[in-house]
Design a protein around this motif. Structure first.
Motif, PDB file in Angstrom:
ATOM      1  N   SER A 185       0.816  -1.220   0.000  1.00  9.22           N
ATOM      2  CA  SER A 185       0.000   0.000   0.000  1.00  9.22           C
ATOM      3  C   SER A 185       0.847   1.266   0.000  1.00  9.22           C
ATOM      4  CB  SER A 185      -0.920   0.022   1.225  1.00  9.22           C
ATOM      5  OG  SER A 185      -1.776  -1.095   1.247  1.00  9.22           O
ATOM      6  N   ARG A 186       2.084   1.147   0.461  1.00  7.23           N
ATOM      7  CA  ARG A 186       2.959   2.318   0.523  1.00  7.23           C
ATOM      8  C   ARG A 186       3.319   2.850  -0.857  1.00  7.23           C
ATOM      9  NH1 ARG A 186       3.623  -0.481   5.253  1.00  7.23           N
ATOM     10  NH2 ARG A 186       4.556   0.557   7.064  1.00  7.23           N
ATOM     11  N   ILE A 187       3.003   2.095  -1.899  1.00  7.61           N
ATOM     12  CA  ILE A 187       3.223   2.598  -3.265  1.00  7.61           C
ATOM     13  C   ILE A 187       2.310   3.799  -3.537  1.00  7.61           C
ATOM     14  CG2 ILE A 187       1.490   1.177  -4.459  1.00  7.61           C
ATOM     15  CD1 ILE A 187       3.556   0.728  -6.680  1.00  7.61           C
ATOM     16  N   LEU A 188       1.295   3.989  -2.689  1.00  8.97           N
ATOM     17  CA  LEU A 188       0.369   5.119  -2.831  1.00  8.97           C
ATOM     18  C   LEU A 188       0.846   6.352  -2.066  1.00  8.97           C
ATOM     19  CD1 LEU A 188      -2.933   3.099  -2.354  1.00  8.97           C
ATOM     20  CD2 LEU A 188      -1.864   3.802  -4.503  1.00  8.97           C
ATOM     21  N   ASN A 189       1.968   6.230  -1.356  1.00  9.32           N
ATOM     22  CA  ASN A 189       2.542   7.360  -0.625  1.00  9.32           C
ATOM     23  C   ASN A 189       3.425   8.152  -1.590  1.00  9.32           C
ATOM     24  OD1 ASN A 189       3.927   9.135   1.014  1.00  9.32           O
ATOM     25  ND2 ASN A 189       4.355   7.646   2.622  1.00  9.32           N
ATOM     26  N   GLU A 190       2.837   9.170  -2.202  1.00  6.92           N
ATOM     27  CA  GLU A 190       3.541   9.923  -3.248  1.00  6.92           C
ATOM     28  C   GLU A 190       4.807  10.597  -2.723  1.00  6.92           C
ATOM     29  OE1 GLU A 190       2.277  13.708  -5.675  1.00  6.92           O
ATOM     30  OE2 GLU A 190       1.240  11.941  -6.474  1.00  6.92           O
ATOM     31  N   SER A 191       4.772  11.070  -1.478  1.00  4.38           N
ATOM     32  CA  SER A 191       5.964  11.735  -0.931  1.00  4.38           C
ATOM     33  C   SER A 191       7.119  10.744  -0.785  1.00  4.38           C
ATOM     34  CB  SER A 191       5.650  12.391   0.414  1.00  4.38           C
ATOM     35  OG  SER A 191       5.252  11.439   1.367  1.00  4.38           O
ATOM     36  N   LEU A 192       6.808   9.477  -0.449  1.00  4.85           N
ATOM     37  CA  LEU A 192       7.843   8.445  -0.363  1.00  4.85           C
ATOM     38  C   LEU A 192       8.439   8.176  -1.735  1.00  4.85           C
ATOM     39  CD1 LEU A 192       9.399   6.128   1.044  1.00  4.85           C
ATOM     40  CD2 LEU A 192       7.374   4.694   0.695  1.00  4.85           C
ATOM     41  N   LEU A 193       7.580   8.053  -2.755  1.00  9.34           N
ATOM     42  CA  LEU A 193       8.070   7.810  -4.111  1.00  9.34           C
ATOM     43  C   LEU A 193       8.921   8.970  -4.607  1.00  9.34           C
ATOM     44  CD1 LEU A 193       5.909   5.557  -3.917  1.00  9.34           C
ATOM     45  CD2 LEU A 193       5.351   6.005  -6.311  1.00  9.34           C
ATOM     46  N   GLU A 194       8.485  10.195  -4.310  1.00 12.73           N
ATOM     47  CA  GLU A 194       9.253  11.365  -4.744  1.00 12.73           C
ATOM     48  C   GLU A 194      10.606  11.439  -4.032  1.00 12.73           C
ATOM     49  OE1 GLU A 194       8.583  14.020  -7.096  1.00 12.73           O
ATOM     50  OE2 GLU A 194       7.411  12.298  -7.771  1.00 12.73           O
ATOM     51  N   GLU A 195      10.618  11.049  -2.765  1.00 15.73           N
ATOM     52  CA  GLU A 195      11.886  11.032  -2.010  1.00 15.73           C
ATOM     53  C   GLU A 195      12.846  10.011  -2.609  1.00 15.73           C
ATOM     54  OE1 GLU A 195      13.547   9.835   2.444  1.00 15.73           O
ATOM     55  OE2 GLU A 195      11.392  10.126   2.133  1.00 15.73           O
ATOM     56  N   MET A 196      12.340   8.817  -2.918  1.00 19.65           N
ATOM     57  CA  MET A 196      13.186   7.786  -3.520  1.00 19.65           C
ATOM     58  C   MET A 196      13.673   8.215  -4.904  1.00 19.65           C
ATOM     59  SD  MET A 196      13.349   5.501  -1.157  1.00 19.65           S
ATOM     60  CE  MET A 196      14.221   4.204  -2.046  1.00 19.65           C
ATOM     61  N   LYS A 197      12.807   8.888  -5.649  1.00 21.61           N
ATOM     62  CA  LYS A 197      13.188   9.378  -6.979  1.00 21.61           C
ATOM     63  C   LYS A 197      14.287  10.432  -6.871  1.00 21.61           C
ATOM     64  CE  LYS A 197      12.716  10.096 -11.459  1.00 21.61           C
ATOM     65  NZ  LYS A 197      13.169   9.086 -12.446  1.00 21.61           N
ATOM     66  N   ALA A 198      14.136  11.351  -5.916  1.00 20.10           N
ATOM     67  CA  ALA A 198      15.116  12.431  -5.750  1.00 20.10           C
ATOM     68  C   ALA A 198      16.490  11.889  -5.365  1.00 20.10           C
ATOM     69  CB  ALA A 198      14.620  13.412  -4.686  1.00 20.10           C
ATOM     70  N   ASN A 199      16.513  10.768  -4.644  1.00 16.91           N
ATOM     71  CA  ASN A 199      17.782  10.203  -4.172  1.00 16.91           C
ATOM     72  C   ASN A 199      18.357   9.125  -5.082  1.00 16.91           C
ATOM     73  OD1 ASN A 199      18.248  11.627  -1.641  1.00 16.91           O
ATOM     74  ND2 ASN A 199      16.383  10.626  -0.926  1.00 16.91           N
ATOM     75  N   SER A 200      17.655   8.823  -6.178  1.00 17.50           N
ATOM     76  CA  SER A 200      18.150   7.762  -7.065  1.00 17.50           C
ATOM     77  C   SER A 200      19.231   8.304  -7.996  1.00 17.50           C
ATOM     78  CB  SER A 200      17.001   7.166  -7.873  1.00 17.50           C
ATOM     79  OG  SER A 200      16.410   8.142  -8.706  1.00 17.50           O
ATOM     80  N   LYS A 201      20.202   7.446  -8.280  1.00 19.71           N
ATOM     81  CA  LYS A 201      21.285   7.829  -9.193  1.00 19.71           C
ATOM     82  C   LYS A 201      20.891   7.553 -10.638  1.00 19.71           C
ATOM     83  CE  LYS A 201      24.743   6.485  -5.751  1.00 19.71           C
ATOM     84  NZ  LYS A 201      24.446   5.221  -5.068  1.00 19.71           N
ATOM     85  N   GLY A 202      20.093   6.488 -10.831  1.00 17.47           N
ATOM     86  CA  GLY A 202      19.674   6.107 -12.175  1.00 17.47           C
ATOM     87  C   GLY A 202      18.164   6.203 -12.332  1.00 17.47           C
ATOM     88  N   GLU A 203      17.570   5.200 -12.972  1.00 15.98           N
ATOM     89  CA  GLU A 203      16.128   5.167 -13.192  1.00 15.98           C
ATOM     90  C   GLU A 203      15.472   4.458 -12.004  1.00 15.98           C
ATOM     91  OE1 GLU A 203      13.561   4.847 -17.240  1.00 15.98           O
ATOM     92  OE2 GLU A 203      15.046   3.279 -16.903  1.00 15.98           O
ATOM     93  N   LEU A 204      14.390   5.029 -11.485  1.00 13.61           N
ATOM     94  CA  LEU A 204      13.737   4.423 -10.327  1.00 13.61           C
ATOM     95  C   LEU A 204      12.626   3.482 -10.784  1.00 13.61           C
ATOM     96  CD1 LEU A 204      13.488   4.313  -7.206  1.00 13.61           C
ATOM     97  CD2 LEU A 204      11.681   6.038  -7.421  1.00 13.61           C
ATOM     98  N   ALA A 205      12.725   2.233 -10.345  1.00 21.18           N
ATOM     99  CA  ALA A 205      11.681   1.238 -10.608  1.00 21.18           C
ATOM    100  C   ALA A 205      11.032   0.848  -9.282  1.00 21.18           C
ATOM    101  CB  ALA A 205      12.268   0.011 -11.302  1.00 21.18           C
ATOM    102  N   VAL A 206       9.751   0.489  -9.350  1.00 24.47           N
ATOM    103  CA  VAL A 206       8.988   0.124  -8.162  1.00 24.47           C
ATOM    104  C   VAL A 206       8.257  -1.195  -8.441  1.00 24.47           C
ATOM    105  CG1 VAL A 206       7.328   0.933  -6.451  1.00 24.47           C
ATOM    106  CG2 VAL A 206       8.592   2.605  -7.815  1.00 24.47           C
ATOM    107  N   ALA A 207       8.180  -2.050  -7.425  1.00 28.16           N
ATOM    108  CA  ALA A 207       7.490  -3.326  -7.619  1.00 28.16           C
ATOM    109  C   ALA A 207       6.673  -3.687  -6.378  1.00 28.16           C
ATOM    110  CB  ALA A 207       8.495  -4.439  -7.912  1.00 28.16           C
ATOM    111  N   VAL A 208       5.493  -4.260  -6.621  1.00 27.96           N
ATOM    112  CA  VAL A 208       4.645  -4.782  -5.536  1.00 27.96           C
ATOM    113  C   VAL A 208       4.258  -6.223  -5.898  1.00 27.96           C
ATOM    114  CG1 VAL A 208       3.742  -2.660  -4.530  1.00 27.96           C
ATOM    115  CG2 VAL A 208       2.707  -3.533  -6.636  1.00 27.96           C
ATOM    116  N   PRO A 209       5.210  -7.159  -5.814  1.00 24.16           N
ATOM    117  CA  PRO A 209       4.920  -8.544  -6.209  1.00 24.16           C
ATOM    118  C   PRO A 209       3.877  -9.213  -5.320  1.00 24.16           C
ATOM    119  CG  PRO A 209       7.086  -8.359  -5.179  1.00 24.16           C
ATOM    120  CD  PRO A 209       6.618  -6.977  -5.431  1.00 24.16           C
ATOM    121  N   HIS A 210       3.849  -8.845  -4.040  1.00 21.01           N
ATOM    122  CA  HIS A 210       2.787  -9.344  -3.173  1.00 21.01           C
ATOM    123  C   HIS A 210       2.496  -8.322  -2.077  1.00 21.01           C
ATOM    124  CE1 HIS A 210       5.506 -10.512   0.114  1.00 21.01           C
ATOM    125  NE2 HIS A 210       6.245 -11.215  -0.736  1.00 21.01           N
TER     126      HIS A 210
END
Length: 267
Positions: A185-210
């Motif tokens: 459910s944390r994939i819906l936390n936009e501020s978390l995704l933006e924080e991870m994007k801002a700190n990524s060196k390359g392309e940011l990928a996200v996965a929710v396999p289960h």
């Protein structure tokens, strides 16, 4: 002796036939075992081959866990719950788009569209389990879908995020697996995704396999995509509530399945 469907059916009967309010049945053609309330017919179907696979890995502990979760889910089905006064306990849950839109009793579940692979349902947290919200629950108490979205999104933003880090082949992977039922459910936390994007060196990928894991991948070379694909498939196969084996690229506040982007990725 090697476990087979009939032997596993017998093991499950021993565990679930102790409650006289429940009944069990076995569909040999579909290889499924069902536990349901005698009075209402509401219940849960268990895929036998999946149980056997977990049993062969973990033995009776796997059946202990299954028995607990099925029993809790059955209890929730038979209870009446109110939303008013429970604002702090309403959360979004991510499911595959193949997940049913109605309960076995024919009641419409409350949901919102998310991506081509995932859908957002809403749940009332009950401590050791939760109940997916149905449309008529909103009507009975005067709630709107928008209010549910706002409350649940606020609650998921308030959850702690403590990712574990692993570096493989010069790519960085981060895992959130708090086991609180809302990791995906944390994939819906936009501020978390933006924080991870801002700190990524390359392309940011996200996965929710289960349901019980959220994976972030800071992809810095082509090998990173292969590692992420293998990792996501493994988690998807092992998850108690599988969602999708596909990963997403996060860019410009949007999630796009990687298999779509791969067609245009330069070699």
């Amino acid at each position: 002796m090697k476990m087979n469907s009939i032997k596993m059916k017998n093991k499950l009967e021993e565990r679930f036939n102790t409650n006289t309010d429940w009944r069990t049945s076995f569909n040999r053609d579909k290889d499924k075992f069902r536990v349901e309330w005698k009075e209402t017919g509401q219940g849960i179907s268990i895929t036998i081959p999946n149980v056997i696979a977990k049993y062969e890995l973990r033995g009776e502990a796997a059946l202990d866990e299954l028995e607990y979760h099925v029993s809790e889910a059955l209890k929730v089905m038979n209870e009446t719950h109110e939303l008013n006064g429970q604002e702090r306990h309403i959360y979004p849950v991510i499911r595959a788009t193949s997940f049913p839109k109605k309960t076995k009793a024919g009641k419409k579940l409350l949901f919102s569209e998310h991506t081509a692979e995932t859908r957002i349902y809403y749940a009332l947290d009950l401590g050791s389990s939760y109940k997916l919200l149905e449309e008529d629950m909103l009507e009975a108490e005067g709630w709107t879908v928008e209010r549910i979205r706002e409350v649940s999104t606020f609650n998921v933003r308030s959850l702690a995020n403590e990712p574990k880090h692993d570096r493989v082949a010069d790519n960085d992977f981060y895992f959130i697996a708090s086991q609180d039922g809302y990791d995906a459910s944390r994939i819906l936390n936009e501020s978390l995704l933006e924080e991870m994007k801002a700190n990524s060196k390359g392309e940011l990928a996200v996965a929710v396999p289960h349901q019980d894991v959220l994976i972030f991948a800071d992809i810095q070379n082509d090998t990173g995509y292969d590692i992420l694909a293998q990792m996501t498939m493994k988690f998807f196969a092992e998850g108690r509530v599988p969602i999708t084996s596909l990963s997403f690229i996060y860019d410009d506040k949007k999630l796009e399945p990687i298999f779509i982007l791969a067609k245009n990725r330069p070699k």
